[in-house]
Motif scaffolding. Structure first.
Motif, PDB file in Angstrom:
ATOM      1  N   GLY A  68       0.806  -1.217   0.000  1.00  0.00           N
ATOM      2  CA  GLY A  68       0.000   0.000   0.000  1.00  0.00           C
ATOM      3  C   GLY A  68       0.835   1.261   0.000  1.00  0.00           C
ATOM      4  O   GLY A  68       2.074   1.228  -0.008  1.00  0.00           O
ATOM      5  N   TRP A  69       0.125   2.391   0.055  1.00  0.00           N
ATOM      6  CA  TRP A  69       0.805   3.678  -0.071  1.00  0.00           C
ATOM      7  C   TRP A  69       1.813   3.919   1.046  1.00  0.00           C
ATOM      8  O   TRP A  69       2.893   4.478   0.812  1.00  0.00           O
ATOM      9  CB  TRP A  69      -0.224   4.809  -0.101  1.00  0.00           C
ATOM     10  N   LEU A  70       1.501   3.446   2.252  1.00  0.00           N
ATOM     11  CA  LEU A  70       2.433   3.658   3.361  1.00  0.00           C
ATOM     12  C   LEU A  70       3.705   2.853   3.144  1.00  0.00           C
ATOM     13  O   LEU A  70       4.821   3.350   3.371  1.00  0.00           O
ATOM     14  CB  LEU A  70       1.776   3.271   4.681  1.00  0.00           C
ATOM     15  N   GLY A  71       3.556   1.614   2.693  1.00  0.00           N
ATOM     16  CA  GLY A  71       4.731   0.783   2.438  1.00  0.00           C
ATOM     17  C   GLY A  71       5.578   1.311   1.293  1.00  0.00           C
ATOM     18  O   GLY A  71       6.817   1.325   1.374  1.00  0.00           O
TER      19      GLY A  71
ATOM     20  N   THR B 200      11.557   6.130   0.723  1.00  0.00           N
ATOM     21  CA  THR B 200      12.331   6.983   1.627  1.00  0.00           C
ATOM     22  C   THR B 200      13.584   6.274   2.113  1.00  0.00           C
ATOM     23  O   THR B 200      14.672   6.878   2.198  1.00  0.00           O
ATOM     24  CB  THR B 200      11.457   7.396   2.823  1.00  0.00           C
ATOM     25  N   TYR B 201      13.452   4.980   2.414  1.00  0.00           N
ATOM     26  CA  TYR B 201      14.608   4.225   2.915  1.00  0.00           C
ATOM     27  C   TYR B 201      15.666   4.064   1.819  1.00  0.00           C
ATOM     28  O   TYR B 201      16.871   4.159   2.098  1.00  0.00           O
ATOM     29  CB  TYR B 201      14.151   2.860   3.414  1.00  0.00           C
TER      30      TYR B 201
ATOM     31  N   GLY C 174      31.041  10.497   6.407  1.00  0.00           N
ATOM     32  CA  GLY C 174      30.512  10.721   7.748  1.00  0.00           C
ATOM     33  C   GLY C 174      30.843   9.606   8.718  1.00  0.00           C
ATOM     34  O   GLY C 174      31.594   8.671   8.418  1.00  0.00           O
ATOM     35  N   ASP C 175      30.248   9.701   9.904  1.00  0.00           N
ATOM     36  CA  ASP C 175      30.484   8.726  10.960  1.00  0.00           C
ATOM     37  C   ASP C 175      29.801   7.402  10.603  1.00  0.00           C
ATOM     38  O   ASP C 175      28.561   7.341  10.519  1.00  0.00           O
ATOM     39  CB  ASP C 175      29.924   9.259  12.278  1.00  0.00           C
ATOM     40  N   PRO C 176      30.548   6.322  10.375  1.00  0.00           N
ATOM     41  CA  PRO C 176      29.917   5.056   9.965  1.00  0.00           C
ATOM     42  C   PRO C 176      29.015   4.461  11.043  1.00  0.00           C
ATOM     43  O   PRO C 176      28.013   3.820  10.728  1.00  0.00           O
ATOM     44  CB  PRO C 176      31.124   4.151   9.663  1.00  0.00           C
ATOM     45  N   ARG C 177      29.346   4.669  12.299  1.00  0.00           N
ATOM     46  CA  ARG C 177      28.522   4.084  13.363  1.00  0.00           C
ATOM     47  C   ARG C 177      27.140   4.741  13.402  1.00  0.00           C
ATOM     48  O   ARG C 177      26.113   4.059  13.488  1.00  0.00           O
ATOM     49  CB  ARG C 177      29.224   4.249  14.710  1.00  0.00           C
ATOM     50  N   THR C 178      27.121   6.073  13.321  1.00  0.00           N
ATOM     51  CA  THR C 178      25.839   6.784  13.325  1.00  0.00           C
ATOM     52  C   THR C 178      25.003   6.389  12.121  1.00  0.00           C
ATOM     53  O   THR C 178      23.786   6.163  12.233  1.00  0.00           O
ATOM     54  CB  THR C 178      26.082   8.300  13.314  1.00  0.00           C
ATOM     55  N   ARG C 179      25.638   6.289  10.984  1.00  0.00           N
ATOM     56  CA  ARG C 179      24.898   5.914   9.778  1.00  0.00           C
ATOM     57  C   ARG C 179      24.376   4.487   9.878  1.00  0.00           C
ATOM     58  O   ARG C 179      23.260   4.187   9.436  1.00  0.00           O
ATOM     59  CB  ARG C 179      25.793   6.079   8.542  1.00  0.00           C
ATOM     60  N   ARG C 180      25.159   3.591  10.470  1.00  0.00           N
ATOM     61  CA  ARG C 180      24.712   2.206  10.620  1.00  0.00           C
ATOM     62  C   ARG C 180      23.465   2.145  11.507  1.00  0.00           C
ATOM     63  O   ARG C 180      22.497   1.435  11.190  1.00  0.00           O
ATOM     64  CB  ARG C 180      25.838   1.362  11.218  1.00  0.00           C
ATOM     65  N   ILE C 181      23.467   2.895  12.591  1.00  0.00           N
ATOM     66  CA  ILE C 181      22.295   2.915  13.478  1.00  0.00           C
ATOM     67  C   ILE C 181      21.080   3.482  12.743  1.00  0.00           C
ATOM     68  O   ILE C 181      19.960   2.959  12.844  1.00  0.00           O
ATOM     69  CB  ILE C 181      22.604   3.743  14.737  1.00  0.00           C
ATOM     70  N   LEU C 182      21.311   4.537  11.963  1.00  0.00           N
ATOM     71  CA  LEU C 182      20.219   5.160  11.217  1.00  0.00           C
ATOM     72  C   LEU C 182      19.634   4.201  10.190  1.00  0.00           C
ATOM     73  O   LEU C 182      18.402   4.101  10.034  1.00  0.00           O
ATOM     74  CB  LEU C 182      20.741   6.427  10.526  1.00  0.00           C
ATOM     75  N   LEU C 183      20.488   3.452   9.514  1.00  0.00           N
ATOM     76  CA  LEU C 183      20.007   2.518   8.504  1.00  0.00           C
ATOM     77  C   LEU C 183      19.253   1.348   9.134  1.00  0.00           C
ATOM     78  O   LEU C 183      18.234   0.897   8.599  1.00  0.00           O
ATOM     79  CB  LEU C 183      21.183   2.006   7.662  1.00  0.00           C
TER      80      LEU C 183
ATOM     81  N   VAL D 142      13.892  -1.179  10.089  1.00  0.00           N
ATOM     82  CA  VAL D 142      12.819  -1.686  10.960  1.00  0.00           C
ATOM     83  C   VAL D 142      11.515  -0.947  10.683  1.00  0.00           C
ATOM     84  O   VAL D 142      10.440  -1.556  10.524  1.00  0.00           O
ATOM     85  CB  VAL D 142      13.233  -1.552  12.441  1.00  0.00           C
ATOM     86  N   VAL D 143      11.590   0.390  10.592  1.00  0.00           N
ATOM     87  CA  VAL D 143      10.385   1.189  10.321  1.00  0.00           C
ATOM     88  C   VAL D 143       9.796   0.823   8.959  1.00  0.00           C
ATOM     89  O   VAL D 143       8.567   0.711   8.802  1.00  0.00           O
ATOM     90  CB  VAL D 143      10.724   2.690  10.382  1.00  0.00           C
ATOM     91  N   THR D 144      10.645   0.593   7.979  1.00  0.00           N
ATOM     92  CA  THR D 144      10.164   0.257   6.637  1.00  0.00           C
ATOM     93  C   THR D 144       9.457  -1.087   6.627  1.00  0.00           C
ATOM     94  O   THR D 144       8.382  -1.242   6.009  1.00  0.00           O
ATOM     95  CB  THR D 144      11.342   0.245   5.652  1.00  0.00           C
ATOM     96  N   ILE D 145      10.024  -2.068   7.295  1.00  0.00           N
ATOM     97  CA  ILE D 145       9.396  -3.395   7.343  1.00  0.00           C
ATOM     98  C   ILE D 145       8.023  -3.319   8.015  1.00  0.00           C
ATOM     99  O   ILE D 145       7.039  -3.907   7.541  1.00  0.00           O
ATOM    100  CB  ILE D 145      10.316  -4.387   8.075  1.00  0.00           C
ATOM    101  N   VAL D 146       7.939  -2.574   9.106  1.00  0.00           N
ATOM    102  CA  VAL D 146       6.656  -2.422   9.796  1.00  0.00           C
ATOM    103  C   VAL D 146       5.647  -1.719   8.889  1.00  0.00           C
ATOM    104  O   VAL D 146       4.469  -2.118   8.797  1.00  0.00           O
ATOM    105  CB  VAL D 146       6.841  -1.639  11.110  1.00  0.00           C
ATOM    106  N   ALA D 147       6.091  -0.681   8.188  1.00  0.00           N
ATOM    107  CA  ALA D 147       5.193   0.059   7.300  1.00  0.00           C
ATOM    108  C   ALA D 147       4.681  -0.827   6.167  1.00  0.00           C
ATOM    109  O   ALA D 147       3.497  -0.772   5.801  1.00  0.00           O
ATOM    110  CB  ALA D 147       5.914   1.282   6.735  1.00  0.00           C
TER     111      ALA D 147
END
Length: 700
Positions: A135-138, A144-145, A370-379, A384-389
């Motif tokens: 659907g549209w949310l997914g 976005t991801y 950039g900082d690889p650790r911060t980016r890894r956490i963001l990804l 997780v948000v994408t799978i739920v959506a």
């Protein structure tokens, strides 16, 4: 010595150059101890013989006005047009037996199945399931991801806002359909185009052969692709994909091939000495070193595909082009404005995403990012948000189909009210401007071009081609003129040529004014260039909407739309050409007491003549493309002939003849202006290579 700081030697040479430009007849100063220069041969300005040709042409027109113009009354057709229609009928009748038609039919079925499968997943209900698979949310979350992965969080927010705007304004399914057509066409274009780009970049013989084909493809106005494509692939999705593919293929081949070809020769020699094979050199050296240029080619291919996918609504292709076309047909600006604005949003989104992705890839290759650790956490969090959506969009109907709303219709009503006010308030000014250009420039030129005997017009055009482009350009012009005569649409071709020339004159006036202004003032450049970039991402179809509201259906509407479409590229070319003039030359001229006007007219513009001619080339081709599309809004001539061939099966041959005639006009104009640009290559002043972001339409 840094650029812009003039030492004694540079200052002296700059003074010589400026004095030579200001007074061409004066002898060139000689540095002490140097050998005297050879005597210079004076050359006659090309405008003097050109003026002689034009004067003779006008005199003959005055004596023979209206004779042998080869004009056809109304929608009349000739025997040649009917013969071409019979070819179309024979091919359609043999669809079940002709091997070519069987192959194209099978390919059309495969493309239709692929698009319908993608629609069932993302945009349209797929029976027996009453909602899309995702659907549209997914879909929004996934897009976005992906932007976050390939670019950064700013681009991810841009993609999120863009997808939400598709639904909020009431065009979710049409927007997704347009993205699907664009995406499939781009994937096929890359699969087909990259091997061709490798051939262009590694083989001089292949480069010459493929470049000829690319020139024809890029010179041909987009509207003309549709007639033969419909013949072989039918109406609907397959024709939309194939036409989009044809138009989107040249940029990736030409630009990526250029990048591969420009890898330094010393690097190639070093790899050869190391014993690398052809494939090792290609995959480990040439393609990686040309990656940035290849991404530029991909960017242009995506934008070109989006543009053509919009125009494919003429052959019942799905997407946002359909509501835009519906609004144009009933002259309802508000109806066409909202989907047109979404096309612009989509173009900006795709343009910025591919650009940011290439920049990030470059940073990562250099060890940044950039900082690889911060980016890894963001990804991880984004995944997780994408799978739920995606899960909830498959589970809940409200999250599968975008809720209906009336925001788009309310905006359309507001736009109509605003346009009614604008047209009511400024109708006098727009009407006066329209009449001034029509009576002062358009009608007189049309009389000379279209009302002269066909052989007089042909001789005049060939003579001007010889003056400006040389013998080779004249031969090409004669061949093209012979083809135009053969297809029995001479009079309409001259009217179309006249509209293109008038539009180009106005484009070059804008280009000179704004280009010089941008080159001389950095603040103006910073302020105007983003507007030009935005203008070049707007598909040409969208330009007709506001222009139609201001000027109504007429040939002038097509010309103004062509001016708006072509001006950004021409302005940037002039600005970059003038900006490339040596600062030492300008400084030397100022030291002699030159005024600003003298500096512009005696130094900067003469030394940027190559860029001016190139800008004229681009302006001609872009205006010609829009004049053809302008057949939908009363432009008449060849554009109307093509539209007429679409709408009436018995006129298919005339539409095809008009399309071929347009191509011949484009090739003729392109070759004349290119040859004129080549003859300017020995002008003084430094040159620099630069890429110009091509507008949605014919790059050249």
């Amino acid at each position: 010595m840094t650029e812009g700081v003039a030492g004694p030697g540079l200052r002296a040479r700059g003074f010589v150059e400026s004095q030579k430009l200001a007074n061409p007849d004066s002898p060139r100063p000689v540095e002490p101890g140097a050998a005297p220069p050879p005597p210079e041969r004076k050359t006659l300005s090309r405008w003097i013989p050109a003026l002689g040709v034009i004067v003779a042409w006008v005199v003959v027109w005055y004596l023979t006005d209206g004779k042998d113009t080869l004009s056809l009354p109304g929608v009349a057709r000739t025997a040649l047009h009917d013969d071409l229609t019979e070819i179309n009928n024979d091919l359609l009748a043999g669809r079940d037996t002709n091997p070519v038609m069987l192959f194209t039919g099978a390919l059309a079925d495969a493309l239709r199945s692929l698009v319908e499968m993608m629609q069932g997943i993302f945009s349209k209900p797929n029976l027996p399931r009453p909602v899309p698979e995702i659907g549209w949310l997914g879909v929004t979350a996934c897009s976005t991801y992906v932007a976050l992965v390939v670019a950064n969080w700013r681009i991810a927010l841009l993609v999120l806002a863009s997808f939400l705007s598709f639904g909020v304004l009431g065009f979710w399914e049409q927007s997704l359909d347009l993205l699907i057509i664009t995406g499939i066409s781009v994937v096929i274009a890359v699969v087909v185009g990259m091997p061709l780009a490798v051939l262009v970049g590694t083989s001089a013989r292949a480069n010459r052969a493929i470049t000829v084909v690319l020139d024809v493809m890029q010179t041909m106005p987009t509207f003309v692709y549709l007639l033969p494509v419909v013949l072989f692939f039918g109406i609907g999705i397959p024709s939309a994909v194939v036409a989009t593919l044809i138009y989107a293929l040249p940029p990736i081949v030409r630009i990526a091939g250029f990048g591969i070809r420009e890898v330094p020769t010393t690097t190639i020699e070093a790899t050869d000495s190391a014993g690398q094979t052809y494939w090792q050199r290609l995959l480990k050296v040439q393609i990686p070193m040309a990656r940035k240029t290849i991404i530029v080619g991909l960017n242009q291919t995506i934008l070109a595909a989006l543009s053509m996918a919009t125009l494919a609504s003429f052959v019942d292709g799905p997407g946002l082009g359909k509501p835009v076309l519906a609004g144009l047909r009933i002259n309802d600006v508000g109806t066409a404005f909202v989907p047109g604005a979404l096309i612009v949003v989509m173009a900006v989104m795709l343009d910025r995403t591919t650009t940011a992705a290439s920049e990030r890839a470059e940073k990562v290759a250099r060890g940044g990012g950039g900082d690889p650790r911060t980016r890894r956490i963001l990804l991880i969090g984004g995944a997780v948000v994408t799978i739920v959506a995606v899960y909830v969009s498959r589970t809940y109907v409200d999250l599968a189909r975008f809720p209906e709303n009336t925001l788009g219709s309310r905006i359309a009503d507001v736009v109509n009210d605003v346009m009614d006010w604008i047209t009511g308030t400024f109708s006098g000014a727009t009407g006066a401007f329209k009449d001034a250009i029509t009576n002062g420039l358009l009608n007189p030129m049309e009389s000379v071009l279209a009302e002269s005997p066909w052989y007089v017009s042909g001789l005049g055009i060939a003579a001007l081609a010889l003056v400006f482009g040389g013998l080779r350009a004249m031969i090409t012009t004669i061949i093209c003129l012979a083809g135009i005569w053969y297809f029995d649409l001479w009079h309409d071709a001259m009217i179309t040529l006249n509209m293109a020339l008038v539009g180009t004159v106005l484009v070059m006036i804008l280009a000179l004014v704004f280009g010089v202004w941008m080159a001389r003032d950095r603040r103006v450049d910073l302020g105007i260039r983003p507007l030009l970039d935005a203008g070049q991402t707007i598909p040409p179809f969208v330009y007709l909407i506001p222009v139609l509201a201001l000027f109504g259906p007429s040939r002038f509407t097509a010309i103004v739309a062509g001016i708006v479409y072509a001006a950004p590229a021409a302005i940037k070319l002039v600005a970059d050409g003038v900006k490339a003039v040596s600062p030492t030359t300008i400084e030397a001229g100022r030291s002699t007491g030159q005024t600003t006007w003298q500096e512009i007219t005696k130094v900067q513009l003469p030394m940027a003549k190559g860029s001016l001619v190139l800008a004229t080339n681009q302006g001609l081709l872009y205006v010609l493309a829009m004049v053809v599309i302008g057949g939908l809004v009363g432009a008449g001539a060849l554009g109307y002939d093509v539209v007429y061939g679409f709408s009436r099966s018995e006129a298919w041959g005339k539409g095809l003849a008009a399309g071929i005639t347009i191509v011949l006009l484009g090739v003729m104009l392109d070759r004349i202006t290119r040859a004129a640009a080549d003859k300017r290559r020995d002008d003084p002043g430094p040159r620099r290579a630069f890429f110009v972001r091509l507008p949605i339409g014919p790059p050249k």
